[in-house]
Write a protein that holds these residues in place. Sequence first.
Motif, PDB file in Angstrom:
ATOM      1  N   SER A   1      17.246   2.924   8.145  1.00  0.00           N
ATOM      2  CA  SER A   1      17.867   4.202   8.508  1.00  0.00           C
ATOM      3  C   SER A   1      17.392   4.726   9.855  1.00  0.00           C
ATOM      4  N   GLY A   2      16.465   4.011  10.484  1.00  0.00           N
ATOM      5  CA  GLY A   2      15.933   4.461  11.757  1.00  0.00           C
ATOM      6  C   GLY A   2      14.851   5.503  11.633  1.00  0.00           C
ATOM      7  N   HIS A   3      14.313   5.674  10.428  1.00  0.00           N
ATOM      8  CA  HIS A   3      13.260   6.652  10.195  1.00  0.00           C
ATOM      9  C   HIS A   3      11.888   6.002  10.384  1.00  0.00           C
ATOM     10  N   ALA A   4      10.859   6.838  10.410  1.00  0.00           N
ATOM     11  CA  ALA A   4       9.495   6.313  10.527  1.00  0.00           C
ATOM     12  C   ALA A   4       9.194   5.385   9.352  1.00  0.00           C
ATOM     13  N   ALA A   5       8.580   4.246   9.652  1.00  0.00           N
ATOM     14  CA  ALA A   5       8.264   3.269   8.609  1.00  0.00           C
ATOM     15  C   ALA A   5       6.980   2.548   9.002  1.00  0.00           C
ATOM     16  N   HIS A   6       6.324   1.982   7.986  1.00  0.00           N
ATOM     17  CA  HIS A   6       5.035   1.341   8.183  1.00  0.00           C
ATOM     18  C   HIS A   6       5.160  -0.160   8.414  1.00  0.00           C
ATOM     19  N   ASP A   7       4.188  -0.730   9.125  1.00  0.00           N
ATOM     20  CA  ASP A   7       3.943  -2.162   9.055  1.00  0.00           C
ATOM     21  C   ASP A   7       3.358  -2.450   7.674  1.00  0.00           C
ATOM     22  N   MET A   8       3.651  -3.639   7.130  1.00  0.00           N
ATOM     23  CA  MET A   8       3.318  -3.920   5.728  1.00  0.00           C
ATOM     24  C   MET A   8       2.440  -5.149   5.581  1.00  0.00           C
ATOM     25  N   LEU A   9       1.437  -5.028   4.742  1.00  0.00           N
ATOM     26  CA  LEU A   9       0.611  -6.165   4.335  1.00  0.00           C
ATOM     27  C   LEU A   9       0.754  -6.328   2.834  1.00  0.00           C
ATOM     28  N   LEU A  10       1.304  -7.466   2.416  1.00  0.00           N
ATOM     29  CA  LEU A  10       1.436  -7.789   0.992  1.00  0.00           C
ATOM     30  C   LEU A  10       0.388  -8.843   0.683  1.00  0.00           C
ATOM     31  N   TRP A  11      -0.608  -8.462  -0.089  1.00  0.00           N
ATOM     32  CA  TRP A  11      -1.741  -9.355  -0.294  1.00  0.00           C
ATOM     33  C   TRP A  11      -2.024  -9.528  -1.782  1.00  0.00           C
ATOM     34  N   GLY A  12      -2.695 -10.624  -2.121  1.00  0.00           N
ATOM     35  CA  GLY A  12      -3.141 -10.781  -3.495  1.00  0.00           C
ATOM     36  C   GLY A  12      -2.815 -12.119  -4.115  1.00  0.00           C
ATOM     37  N   ALA A  13      -2.698 -12.105  -5.433  1.00  0.00           N
ATOM     38  CA  ALA A  13      -2.641 -13.331  -6.242  1.00  0.00           C
ATOM     39  C   ALA A  13      -1.514 -14.265  -5.815  1.00  0.00           C
ATOM     40  N   ARG A  14      -1.816 -15.550  -5.842  1.00  0.00           N
ATOM     41  CA  ARG A  14      -0.824 -16.569  -5.522  1.00  0.00           C
ATOM     42  C   ARG A  14       0.319 -16.535  -6.539  1.00  0.00           C
TER      43      ARG A  14
END
Length: 280
Positions: A74-87
């Motif tokens: 939507s062109g709004h403020a958004a975060h960079d994302m880290l998806l971490w954890g179990a395989r």
Amino acid sequence: MSEPRDPLERIAEALERLSPDPGAAVDWFGHPAYVWNGKYAREVPAIEAPALGQLRAIDRQKELIHTNIARLASGHAAHDMLLWGARGMGKSALLRAVVREVQKNAQEALALVQVAPAALESLPRLFATLSEVDRQFVIFIDDLGFAEDDTVRPRQLRGWLEGGVEARAANCRLAVTSNRRAILARKAKEQDPDSGESALNIRDAVDDALALADRFGLAVGFHPCSRDEYLEIVHAYADPHGLAFDPDEALAWALGRGQRSGRVAWQYVVELAGAAGKSL
């Protein structure tokens, strides 16, 4: 007077000048996804991912990632994302599924660009290209990790996330998956009480590793699923194909692979389908 050059070398250089830049003809508006190899992009006509509703035991993760990517579209403020954890708990599958879901209402507004970890150093070139495109992009780096002695690339990534000279473009957000929240390789001396390393230095090393993870505005953890959650995932994959299964057999399959996860559940359903003479 300079020495005469090798004719083959001159011919090769001439052909290189005449050949078109593979990246110049990319249509950055016409496709849902792209793959960036460090020099140019390849268009991908469709995003392969499970239906969002089929991904179970990660409801909270779904909500967080979907909300963030919808904001970006939507062109709004958004975060960079880290998806971490179990395989095998659906980190990359969830990201692809969410992008595809958001694109149902706004494909022209959002695209996914997958970047191989080996092409990390080329990200400034990609950012420069995409900054000229009136579209939002999720820059996807799957299964990122750094060698123990690699100090350059982690610092580069931190700079891109924090707004350095070569910061990522305003219409791009990074989405990184990793099996470890710290991303960086764990040094043996961090766990070796006989290494002679002081506790303070060990703590400093861990803090430095986590500092990279802290640059992501949204860090979402994925954890091993319980017995009941695993069976729920198997049902979600098996039921649409009319595949019945024995829960004890499904659990034995997971036990044989040393973990209960979404990936193992899917592999079990593939086995069910194959035994039943069905395709998926």
